[in-house]
Write a protein that holds these residues in place. Sequence first.
Motif, PDB file in Angstrom:
ATOM      1  N   GLU A  17      10.940  16.598  29.064  1.00  6.45           N
ATOM      2  CA  GLU A  17      12.263  15.985  28.965  1.00  6.45           C
ATOM      3  C   GLU A  17      12.576  15.601  27.519  1.00  6.45           C
ATOM      4  O   GLU A  17      13.621  15.925  26.972  1.00  6.45           O
ATOM      5  CB  GLU A  17      12.250  14.723  29.841  1.00  6.45           C
ATOM      6  CG  GLU A  17      13.607  14.214  30.251  1.00  6.45           C
ATOM      7  CD  GLU A  17      14.327  15.178  31.157  1.00  6.45           C
ATOM      8  OE1 GLU A  17      15.558  15.210  31.075  1.00  6.45           O
ATOM      9  OE2 GLU A  17      13.676  15.900  31.945  1.00  6.45           O
ATOM     10  N   LEU A  18      11.603  14.920  26.899  1.00  6.57           N
ATOM     11  CA  LEU A  18      11.793  14.421  25.548  1.00  6.57           C
ATOM     12  C   LEU A  18      11.893  15.589  24.562  1.00  6.57           C
ATOM     13  O   LEU A  18      12.747  15.591  23.670  1.00  6.57           O
ATOM     14  CB  LEU A  18      10.614  13.520  25.179  1.00  6.57           C
ATOM     15  CG  LEU A  18      10.699  12.777  23.868  1.00  6.57           C
ATOM     16  CD1 LEU A  18      11.799  11.748  23.914  1.00  6.57           C
ATOM     17  CD2 LEU A  18       9.370  12.098  23.565  1.00  6.57           C
ATOM     18  N   GLY A  19      11.033  16.581  24.744  1.00  2.00           N
ATOM     19  CA  GLY A  19      11.022  17.727  23.849  1.00  2.00           C
ATOM     20  C   GLY A  19      12.346  18.480  23.889  1.00  2.00           C
ATOM     21  O   GLY A  19      12.888  18.869  22.860  1.00  2.00           O
ATOM     22  N   ARG A  47      15.261  17.296  24.760  1.00  3.57           N
ATOM     23  CA  ARG A  47      16.304  16.472  24.140  1.00  3.57           C
ATOM     24  C   ARG A  47      16.182  16.540  22.616  1.00  3.57           C
ATOM     25  O   ARG A  47      17.175  16.614  21.908  1.00  3.57           O
ATOM     26  CB  ARG A  47      16.144  15.028  24.631  1.00  3.57           C
ATOM     27  CG  ARG A  47      17.270  14.110  24.254  1.00  3.57           C
ATOM     28  CD  ARG A  47      18.557  14.505  24.928  1.00  3.57           C
ATOM     29  NE  ARG A  47      19.547  13.436  24.850  1.00  3.57           N
ATOM     30  CZ  ARG A  47      20.841  13.616  25.034  1.00  3.57           C
ATOM     31  NH1 ARG A  47      21.297  14.816  25.330  1.00  3.57           N
ATOM     32  NH2 ARG A  47      21.674  12.613  24.959  1.00  3.57           N
ATOM     33  N   GLN A  70       6.232  12.636  20.269  1.00  5.56           N
ATOM     34  CA  GLN A  70       4.857  12.813  20.726  1.00  5.56           C
ATOM     35  C   GLN A  70       4.889  13.633  21.998  1.00  5.56           C
ATOM     36  O   GLN A  70       5.617  13.297  22.932  1.00  5.56           O
ATOM     37  CB  GLN A  70       4.248  11.438  20.992  1.00  5.56           C
ATOM     38  CG  GLN A  70       2.866  11.467  21.576  1.00  5.56           C
ATOM     39  CD  GLN A  70       1.821  11.779  20.536  1.00  5.56           C
ATOM     40  OE1 GLN A  70       1.868  11.268  19.429  1.00  5.56           O
ATOM     41  NE2 GLN A  70       0.888  12.638  20.874  1.00  5.56           N
ATOM     42  N   LEU A  89      20.239  -4.719  19.092  1.00  8.57           N
ATOM     43  CA  LEU A  89      19.010  -3.942  19.290  1.00  8.57           C
ATOM     44  C   LEU A  89      18.440  -3.514  17.930  1.00  8.57           C
ATOM     45  O   LEU A  89      17.237  -3.642  17.674  1.00  8.57           O
ATOM     46  CB  LEU A  89      19.315  -2.713  20.146  1.00  8.57           C
ATOM     47  CG  LEU A  89      18.179  -1.720  20.358  1.00  8.57           C
ATOM     48  CD1 LEU A  89      17.013  -2.391  21.065  1.00  8.57           C
ATOM     49  CD2 LEU A  89      18.645  -0.523  21.155  1.00  8.57           C
ATOM     50  N   ARG A 117       9.447  -2.381  13.215  1.00  9.68           N
ATOM     51  CA  ARG A 117       9.295  -1.048  13.781  1.00  9.68           C
ATOM     52  C   ARG A 117      10.185  -0.051  13.056  1.00  9.68           C
ATOM     53  O   ARG A 117      10.030   1.144  13.179  1.00  9.68           O
ATOM     54  CB  ARG A 117       9.661  -1.066  15.267  1.00  9.68           C
ATOM     55  CG  ARG A 117       8.540  -1.569  16.146  1.00  9.68           C
ATOM     56  CD  ARG A 117       8.905  -1.420  17.589  1.00  9.68           C
ATOM     57  NE  ARG A 117       9.960  -2.309  18.000  1.00  9.68           N
ATOM     58  CZ  ARG A 117      11.051  -1.917  18.633  1.00  9.68           C
ATOM     59  NH1 ARG A 117      11.240  -0.654  18.903  1.00  9.68           N
ATOM     60  NH2 ARG A 117      11.973  -2.790  18.991  1.00  9.68           N
ATOM     61  N   VAL A 129      24.498   1.156  22.935  1.00  9.71           N
ATOM     62  CA  VAL A 129      23.088   0.797  22.946  1.00  9.71           C
ATOM     63  C   VAL A 129      22.229   1.948  23.484  1.00  9.71           C
ATOM     64  O   VAL A 129      21.117   2.172  23.044  1.00  9.71           O
ATOM     65  CB  VAL A 129      22.889  -0.516  23.747  1.00  9.71           C
ATOM     66  CG1 VAL A 129      23.132  -0.303  25.221  1.00  9.71           C
ATOM     67  CG2 VAL A 129      21.499  -1.077  23.509  1.00  9.71           C
ATOM     68  N   GLU A 130      22.787   2.745  24.426  1.00  9.48           N
ATOM     69  CA  GLU A 130      22.014   3.852  24.994  1.00  9.48           C
ATOM     70  C   GLU A 130      21.647   4.876  23.938  1.00  9.48           C
ATOM     71  O   GLU A 130      20.516   5.339  23.864  1.00  9.48           O
ATOM     72  CB  GLU A 130      22.824   4.555  26.086  1.00  9.48           C
ATOM     73  CG  GLU A 130      22.897   3.772  27.351  1.00  9.48           C
ATOM     74  CD  GLU A 130      23.095   4.679  28.546  1.00  9.48           C
ATOM     75  OE1 GLU A 130      23.356   5.884  28.326  1.00  9.48           O
ATOM     76  OE2 GLU A 130      22.997   4.196  29.677  1.00  9.48           O
ATOM     77  N   ALA A 165      19.154   3.422  21.395  1.00  7.95           N
ATOM     78  CA  ALA A 165      17.807   3.320  21.964  1.00  7.95           C
ATOM     79  C   ALA A 165      17.157   4.700  22.030  1.00  7.95           C
ATOM     80  O   ALA A 165      15.987   4.877  21.721  1.00  7.95           O
ATOM     81  CB  ALA A 165      17.863   2.694  23.352  1.00  7.95           C
ATOM     82  N   GLU A 166      17.957   5.682  22.416  1.00 10.92           N
ATOM     83  CA  GLU A 166      17.404   7.033  22.522  1.00 10.92           C
ATOM     84  C   GLU A 166      17.026   7.554  21.138  1.00 10.92           C
ATOM     85  O   GLU A 166      15.978   8.185  20.969  1.00 10.92           O
ATOM     86  CB  GLU A 166      18.431   7.951  23.186  1.00 10.92           C
ATOM     87  CG  GLU A 166      17.779   9.069  23.955  1.00 10.92           C
ATOM     88  CD  GLU A 166      18.785   9.949  24.674  1.00 10.92           C
ATOM     89  OE1 GLU A 166      19.890   9.439  24.987  1.00 10.92           O
ATOM     90  OE2 GLU A 166      18.482  11.115  24.901  1.00 10.92           O
ATOM     91  N   LEU A 212      16.062   5.780  18.726  1.00 12.05           N
ATOM     92  CA  LEU A 212      14.833   5.067  18.329  1.00 12.05           C
ATOM     93  C   LEU A 212      13.597   5.696  18.958  1.00 12.05           C
ATOM     94  O   LEU A 212      12.585   5.881  18.291  1.00 12.05           O
ATOM     95  CB  LEU A 212      14.923   3.589  18.735  1.00 12.05           C
ATOM     96  CG  LEU A 212      15.713   2.678  17.805  1.00 12.05           C
ATOM     97  CD1 LEU A 212      15.937   1.326  18.452  1.00 12.05           C
ATOM     98  CD2 LEU A 212      14.985   2.514  16.483  1.00 12.05           C
ATOM     99  N   VAL A 213      13.676   6.038  20.247  1.00  8.65           N
ATOM    100  CA  VAL A 213      12.478   6.602  20.871  1.00  8.65           C
ATOM    101  C   VAL A 213      12.248   8.041  20.406  1.00  8.65           C
ATOM    102  O   VAL A 213      11.150   8.559  20.551  1.00  8.65           O
ATOM    103  CB  VAL A 213      12.509   6.556  22.420  1.00  8.65           C
ATOM    104  CG1 VAL A 213      12.633   5.134  22.910  1.00  8.65           C
ATOM    105  CG2 VAL A 213      13.602   7.433  22.976  1.00  8.65           C
ATOM    106  N   THR A 233       9.438   8.025  17.264  1.00  7.57           N
ATOM    107  CA  THR A 233       8.294   7.135  17.388  1.00  7.57           C
ATOM    108  C   THR A 233       6.954   7.758  17.039  1.00  7.57           C
ATOM    109  O   THR A 233       6.024   7.040  16.730  1.00  7.57           O
ATOM    110  CB  THR A 233       8.194   6.613  18.835  1.00  7.57           C
ATOM    111  OG1 THR A 233       8.403   7.703  19.695  1.00  7.57           O
ATOM    112  CG2 THR A 233       9.202   5.530  19.063  1.00  7.57           C
ATOM    113  N   ALA A 234       6.851   9.085  17.116  1.00  2.81           N
ATOM    114  CA  ALA A 234       5.528   9.673  16.949  1.00  2.81           C
ATOM    115  C   ALA A 234       5.016   9.441  15.541  1.00  2.81           C
ATOM    116  O   ALA A 234       5.771   9.390  14.589  1.00  2.81           O
ATOM    117  CB  ALA A 234       5.577  11.162  17.239  1.00  2.81           C
TER     118      ALA A 234
END
Lengths: 505, 379
Positions: A196-198, A200, A386, A447, A456, A484-485, A488-489, A491-492, A495-496
């Motif tokens: 899913e993350l990859g 996106r 990641q 946020l 972070r 915010v959505e 937040a997305e 930001l994640v 993260t790796a």
Amino acid sequence: MLAAVSSAVLTGVEGHPVTVEVHVGTGLPSFAIVGLPDASCRESRDRVRAAVTSCRVQWPSRRITVNLAPSGLRKAGAGLDLAIAVGILAAAEEIPAGSWRDTGFLGELGLDGSVRPVAGTLCLVDAVDQPAVVVADRVASEAALLGRHRVRSVPHLAALVAALRGDGPWPDPPVDRRADPVSIPMPDLAEVRGHELGRRALEVSAAGGHHLLMVGPPGAGKTLLAERLGGLLPDLHPSEALEVTRIHSAAAERDSFAGLVRRPPTRAPHHSASQVALIGGGSQHLRPGEVSLAHRGVLFLDELGEFPATVLDALRTPLEDGVVRIARAELRTTLPARFLLVGAMNPCPCGAAGGPGSCRCSPAQLARYGRRLSGPFLDRFDVRIQLLPPDPALLVDGAPGEATASVAARVAQARARSADRGVEANAALDAPGVDRHAPLDHAAARLAEGALRSGRLSARGYRRVRCVALTLADLDGVDPPIGVEHLAEALVLRTAGVAGDRSAA
Amino acid sequence: MTRNDDDQRRLDALVVMASLEGITPARLRTLATLGDPTAVVDRLARRRLHHGALPRGAVEQWAGQAVDLRRRSLVDEYRAAGVQVVEVAADPRWGAALATLEDPPVVLFCRGEVTALEHRRVAVVGTRAATAYGREVAGSLGRDLAGEGVAVVSGLAKGIDAAAHRGAMVAHHGDGGSAGPPVAVVANGLDIGYPADSRRLQVDIGRCGLLLSEHPLGRRPAPWQFLARNRIIAALAEVVVVVESHERGGALSTAERAAAAGRTVMAVPGPVRSAASAGANALLADGAEVCRHAHDVFVALGLTTSAAAAAADAAVGAPGDLSSTGRVVLDALGWEPATLDQLVLRSALPLATVAVAVEELLSCGAVATSGGFYERAAP
């Protein structure tokens, strides 16, 4: 008895006009080429003499001097063969004066007189001022791409002589069966299950032009994903296509001509590639490197941690400026290199498949691995994810993912929105641009403040995260301010980390 | 000649022996059994020393070194550097503390309060490649044990060791009087700051706890020295708690030595699929006692008899004011590190929703992140 014939030579991806002056005079029979020819160019003498003789034309047994003007420019390669041969025949009055005057000649000769194509035909034709140009059969359609010249193609020197003498017709251009190339099937995103993350990350990377870093153990699917990024990018504009085709032509990347390059190229050099192979250059022939071949496309560096640090640092200028500048004592040139960088690497030398606690590397190994990638280089990656191998259940039973075509449609829509902001993609927005186009709404601002306070997120990271959030909003068709959505997305998606960060307690 | 002078000379000779190049605890013990240390060093320097257990080449080399070292008054130098030299066999306190060792160190170098030996002692050890879970458990064990006056012994290594020391320091700063002092046994000279990340910690422990080594100043760490160091930790502690250990971790050697010496070995259970807990779980399977929190250790020490009341304290609940998606994602995370992909899959929520929830959990401290992995944390 003098003749001056037009031709061109290649430096990088630029053609330079060259006039081949031939003097056939009295004296002992000899044949000399002057005007800074390099070794391969000087070998023309033997090829031209054999080719002319093979065409049953009398070789002038007189003193022949060939000058390649401008004489300050170093000439490399065999591309001047055809022009030299025509010049000699003209100076020896074997072909009528005037028949060759308005024409540029580009081609290499075989000993039997056959005319062979030269690398970079498209760039060379561009440098020819004459209204007509003669090239080898195989590259006739490539020469015609510019549309500025009357393109004549000849298979053999004898046919050219006959046409110039008026003894025969110009040979018909061969029917090019490859003119409309069958598009090579690209791997489709639908084949990727899970991740899913990859998925996106690929979408965001394609839509915003954000460089992408994928960290994960062997077998996590990094290559699988990277191969599908090119398919998400929109078709090249005609002007871009011409630009890309020129580079590929100059690098002689394509043995058989396959028409205009309409799709963004994907290049994946191995980590043993030398700096010259990657960046471009070379002492004899100045050749575009992988970064230029990936121009307007994707440069995929697998095993990023295995590339020598010097090679990676050399990537920083092209990443910043979109060009490679090559300066030598005798020449200076720039090669276009605006590409989307995709890096893939293991989190640490042992591969640490399970995340924190599973790594068995020694601190020294980790430190060494972390040093490979400099901070400024890592900073170029807006999206860092990641990856782990997906759940086996998904591989067996999972539904196919969304297909490339529908994701590409969203990417095109997002790119259209960035075009309204005056940039090709959001990644190109500068600091004031981000401030103007990506304001945060109240919740998102809180946020961001929290993430900045907790350490972070760095100040530089904050700007890039907003830029990625803007791309996410574009993909969803939402106008700023950023909610915010999306923040937040974004930001994640950042993260790796690699070995170095992980050791922090 | 006074008795003090004699003592001083004897200690000097022992430090000379400990400072020889290529000396190991076993060789040092052999040298010490050959007679009075001053006489042994004298024989070394005059090349009159022969012993089957000592390699001839090494003894040759040592002769020259002994001549040089003998000229200095090493104990004074060490004292000036704030390091005390202890002859273990001659000091009843140390002799008692290390009585279970078959191969006790001949000399110990220490910095800080030797009164640490008067406290109950518990070793908290574990892997360097710890997870957030392990570091937190080690930290709270260190804090709670030290808070009850127990001296927490560990090895100053990265990961679990450092976390346990830091926990103990927290208690020490909280109420300096009654808290147990932190005790660190290092595998190098006391002047070497190793590992680099723990340099500050090393200084702090030397100041308010006890820093120990059997190696002279200037000795760099070497792999075998870590294993040798573990035997001292095992001997010093009445109870050894292994928090997280890989299947073949150094902490297991400490546990083994402790078990051989009849000490209580405890282990903190971890997720069965976590590589970092494999060793600790294996210890539990082999019959080690379960350590869930400091109270389990107190029971083992005989300080209290009921651990039931405390059990509830240790279990970490979710923070009260979470959004519903935050709660779902926290449940999906569980107690093992997970990637975002795994969270999306387990929670069956869209990526953007999970992202918002993750940011919420990060900001309230219920979740920690490192290198793209998310881990549950104690708020």
